[in-house]
Design an enzyme around this catalytic site. Structure first.
Site, PDB file in Angstrom:
ATOM      1  N   LYS A 204      -1.933   3.306   5.510  1.00 16.10           N
ATOM      2  CA  LYS A 204      -1.990   2.404   4.359  1.00 16.10           C
ATOM      3  C   LYS A 204      -2.569   3.115   3.148  1.00 16.10           C
ATOM      4  CE  LYS A 204      -2.721  -2.244   6.269  1.00 16.10           C
ATOM      5  NZ  LYS A 204      -3.735  -3.307   6.336  1.00 16.10           N
TER       6      LYS A 204
ATOM      7  N   ARG B 107       0.172   3.842  18.399  1.00 17.79           N
ATOM      8  CA  ARG B 107       0.829   3.422  17.176  1.00 17.79           C
ATOM      9  C   ARG B 107       2.097   4.240  16.941  1.00 17.79           C
ATOM     10  NH1 ARG B 107      -3.460   4.049  13.526  1.00 17.79           N
ATOM     11  NH2 ARG B 107      -2.279   2.598  12.261  1.00 17.79           N
TER      12      ARG B 107
ATOM     13  N   GLU C  68      -5.008  -7.055   8.223  1.00 15.37           N
ATOM     14  CA  GLU C  68      -5.983  -7.214   7.161  1.00 15.37           C
ATOM     15  C   GLU C  68      -5.185  -7.322   5.868  1.00 15.37           C
ATOM     16  OE1 GLU C  68      -8.497  -3.881   6.188  1.00 15.37           O
ATOM     17  OE2 GLU C  68      -9.867  -5.137   5.030  1.00 15.37           O
TER      18      GLU C  68
END
Length: 561
Positions: free
Chosen positions: A276, A266, A42
Site C-alpha cells: 500500500k 500473501r 484498514e
RNA sequence: UGACCAAUGGUGUAAUGGUAGCACUGCAGUUUUUGGUACUGCCUGUCUAGGUUCGAAUCCUGGUUGGUCAACCA
C-alpha cells in the site's frame, strides 16, 4: 451485481489447507459446526489484487460451507484512516461480486474494548507505563536477548485504574503514557514483551469524532473484534503468525469466544508492487495517473484496464492458497482475462498503425456492405454490416516488401484475404523520396467475396481492414508493465523501486476504428480483431472515444520475429 | 546469531504413508476467414543427509535455503 456466480472453472476436488482445517472443525462439531469469516481492511488505501485473493478466500470459504462473511473496517488509527477509503473499498468488493453479511467497524467496539482493558487491569494483567517511546523500545530488547521490565510494571491496581481512566479523560498529552499488557519481557516472541494495548492520540476519528483520545492497538482490537462478531476462522496473512500467541492470550485472559487465526501467504505478482505504501507513493508522486491508473494492480485500476470481476475471481481460484511465499507470473493474470474476454467481448476491427491500401480495379464510387460476426464464440451475438470501398486502412505490420518465407501476410505478388470481404493481391507500392512506403496497390478478385464459392480459396493469411472514407478515429492507450524488472524491490544501494519503473509503460496513439460501436458505456470490453482486448475509458466524450488496452492477443508471429 | 513458519518442474498448486497429477509459461503439431480460440503432444520436479516403515513428497532427527518478528502502524 453478480451475486450468484457458480464455480467458474471445473469443480476443484482437493482442499486447500484452510478448507482442510475447517472440514476437520466441522466434523468435530467445533463452533456448533458453523463457519463465519470476515474481511478486515484498514480504510487507509485502495484495495489491490492481493486483497482480492483474501476477499475471494474469505467469502468463498463462507459460501462453500454455508457460512457468513462480515466486512469489518479495522479503523483503530484515526491518523491514517478516511471515509474516502471506506467507500472505495465497499465499491470494489461489490464490483468483485461479493456481498457481506454485515458491515462493522472496530470503532464500534471501543467501549467494550475499554471495559475489557479495565478488567485486565483489575486482574493485574495490564498496567499504565509512563516510559517514553524510546525507553519502551530500548527496554524491549532484541529478539535474541530478553528485554527489561519497566519501572512502572508493578504499580498497584488502584493506581493503574486511576491513571487509565485519566488517560481516557484526556488529562495526558499524546505519547506520555500507554497501557500495556503484563505478559513476559523475556519471551523470545517480541510481541509478548508487554505489548502496548492503548496509546494516547488526541485525534479526530472518521466515525467516533472526538469521543476518544485513547485508541487501541491492532493486537488489542483485532481478536476481540473477531470474538464479538462470532467469527470462527480469522484468516490473515503470514506476517501475523507471530501475533497469534497474543491474539490467543487476549481471548483466553478475557475468557471470551476464541476464533482461530489462520495465516496464509500473501499474493505477489512479478513486474509489480503490492505494498500500500508503494502504491500510495506512485500516486502521490504522480508516476501514474491515480489509484485507478490502468497500470496499477489496484482493483479500480484493473477495472479501468478492462479486467472483469470473473477473471479476477478465477485468478484467485487458480493461484491457490498455501503458506509458502510465492510470486505469480503476470502472464497468469493475463491468461485469466483473455479466457474470460474471449467468450464475452464482441469483436471489432481497428487499425492502430495505418497504411493505405488501394484496390486499383475496384470502382472508386462503389460501396459494399459485408457481414461481420460479432463474436465467433457466441452465436447469439449476431453480426453487423461493415462498409467496404476502394481505399482501405490496413495495419502497417501486415505488409512487408522483402518478406521472409515465414511471413504469411501481404507482400508483392501475394494474395491475402481481407476479412469478411475479398481476396486481394499486392501489385505495387508507392514510395516517397526517402523510400518510405506511402500506399500499397492491390487488385481484387470479385469472385472471392466471403460466402462465394471462390472465397474458399486457400490463402496464407486473413487481415483486418477499415474503409478509409468510413473509418472514425479514437484515442488508444497502450500499456506495458509498470516495472521493467521481475522484482521491482530488488535494488542496489541508494536506489529504490522507482528506479525500476518502465519509462515506456504508457503509449497514447490515434487509431482508426469502425464507424459504429454497439455500446460505448465505460468499461465495455471489445476485442480489436487480431490485436487485443480493449475497453472504453472514462475519459471518452461524445465526440471522441478513448480505449484502454486490456491485454494483447497472443501473437506467435511476434514471438518468432 | 533467538523464536516461529515454509521448502514438490521456469511459475503456482495437488497427492492427507501406497502409480508424483493439474494449471500457467515454453516448445512442436492439428484445425481455423483472428499467426486469436479450440485440440494434441513434448520438455522440466519432491532442498540435503540420516532414520522409522514392506513402502516416505508425506512421519522423526540434523543440516541448508528462504520468509517473518525488535511502530505508541495494520
Amino acid at each position: 451485481m453478480e451475486t450468484n456466480h457458480k464455480s467458474e472453472k471445473t469443480e476443484k476436488t482437493s482442499l486447500n489447507f484452510i478448507e482442510a482445517i475447517i472440514e476437520e472443525d466441522l466434523k468435530k462439531g467445533k463452533n456448533a459446526s458453523k463457519v463465519h469469516t470476515r474481511f478486515p481492511p484498514e480504510p487507509n488505501g485502495y484495495l489491490h489484487i492481493g486483497h482480492a485473493k483474501s476477499i475471494c478466500l474469505n467469502f468463498g470459504i463462507a459460501k462453500k460451507y454455508q457460512g457468513k462473511t462480515n466486512l469489518r473496517f479495522d479503523d483503530t488509527n484515526p491518523i491514517k484512516e478516511d471515509v474516502e477509503y471506506v467507500e472505495s473499498i465497499k465499491e470494489d468488493i461489490r464490483w468483485l461480486g461479493f456481498d457481506w453479511h454485515a458491515e462493522y467497524y472496530a470503532s464500534d467496539y471501543f467501549e467494550q474494548l475499554y471495559a475489557w482493558a479495565i478488567q485486565l487491569i483489575e486482574a493485574g494483567k495490564a498496567y499504565v507505563d509512563d516510559s517514553t517511546q524510546e525507553e519502551i523500545s530500548k527496554n524491549r530488547g532484541v529478539p535474541t536477548s530478553p528485554g527489561k521490565e519497566s519501572p512502572y510494571r508493578n504499580r498497584s491496581v488502584q493506581e493503574n485504574l486511576n491513571l487509565f481512566r485519566r488517560m481516557r479523560a484526556g488529562e495526558f498529552s499524546d505519547g506520555s503514557r500507554v497501557l500495556r499488557a503484563k505478559i513476559d519481557m523475556a519471551s523470545p516472541n517480541m510481541h509478548m514483551r508487554d505489548p502496548v494495548m492503548y496509546r494516547i492520540l488526541h485525534a479526530s476519528h472518521h466515525r467516533t469524532g472526538n469521543d476518544w483520545c485513547i485508541y487501541p492497538m491492532y493486537d488489542y482490537a483485532h481478536g476481540q473484534s473477531d470474538s464479538i462478531e462470532g467469527i470462527t476462522h480469522s484468516i490473515c496473512t503470514l506476517e501475523f503468525e507471530v501475533h497469534r500467541p497474543l491474539y490467543d492470550w487476549f481471548c483466553e485472559n478475557l475468557q471470551i469466544h476464541h476464533p482461530q487465526q489462520i495465516e496464509f501467504a500473501r499474493l505477489n505478482i512479478n513486474y509489480t508492487v503490492m505494498s500500500k505504501r508503494k502504491l500510495l507513493q506512485l500516486v502521490q508522486e504522480k508516476h501514474v495517473m491515480g489509484w485507478d491508473d490502468p497500470r496499477m494492480p489496484t482493483l479500480c485500476g484493473l477495472r479501468r484496464r478492462g479486467y472483469t470481476p470473473a477473471s479476477i475471481r478465477n485468478f484467485a481460484e487458480i493461484i491457490g492458497v498455501a503458506k509458502r511465499e510465492n510470486v505469480i507470473d503476470f502472464s497468469l493474470l493475463e491468461y485469466c482475462v483473455r479466457e474470460d474476454l474471449n467468450k464475452k467481448a464482441w469483436r471489432t476491427m481497428a487499425v492502430l498503425d495505418p497504411i493505405k491500401l488501394i484496390i486499383d480495379n475496384y470502382p472508386s464510387e462503389k460501396i459494399e456492405y459485408v457481414q461481420a460476426i460479432n463474436n465467433p464464440e457466441d452465436p447469439q451475438a449476431g453480426s453487423r454490416a461493415l462498409p467496404f470501398s476502394r481505399e482501405l486502412w490496413i495495419e502497417r505490420s501486415d505488409f512487408m516488401e522483402d518478406a521472409p518465407k515465414n511471413f504469411f501476410r501481404l507482400t508483392p505478388g501475394r494474395e491475402v484475404r481481407l476479412k469478411y470481404a475479398y481476396i486481394v493481391k499486392c501489385e505495387s507500392v508507392d514510395k516517397d523520396d526517402k523510400g518510405n512506403i506511402k500506399a500499397i496497390h492491390c487488385s481484387y478478385d470479385p469472385e472471392t467475396r466471403s460466402g462465394m464459392p471462390e472465397s474458399n480459396r486457400k490463402v496464407k493469411a486473413t487481415i483486418h481492414w477499415l474503409s478509409a472514407q468510413h473509418a472514425k478515429t479514437a484515442e488508444v492507450r497502450l500499456f506495458d508493465r509498470l516495472f521493467c524488472v521481475a522484482d521491482p524491490d530488488e535494488v542496489t544501494e541508494g536506489k529504490s523501486f522507482l528506479d525500476n519503473l518502465n519509462p515506456n509503460s504508457l503509449q497514447i496513439i490515434k487509431a482508426y476504428t469502425e464507424p459504429e460501436f454497439p455500446k460505448t458505456e465505460v468499461f465495455t470490453n471489445y476485442q480489436f480483431e487480431r490485436i487485443g482486448y480493449f475497453c472504453i475509458d472514462k475519459d471518452s466524450t461524445d465526440s471522441k472515444l478513448v480505449f484502454n488496452q486490456t491485454v494483447a492477443l497472443k501473437d506467435t508471429w511476434a514471438k518468432q520475429k
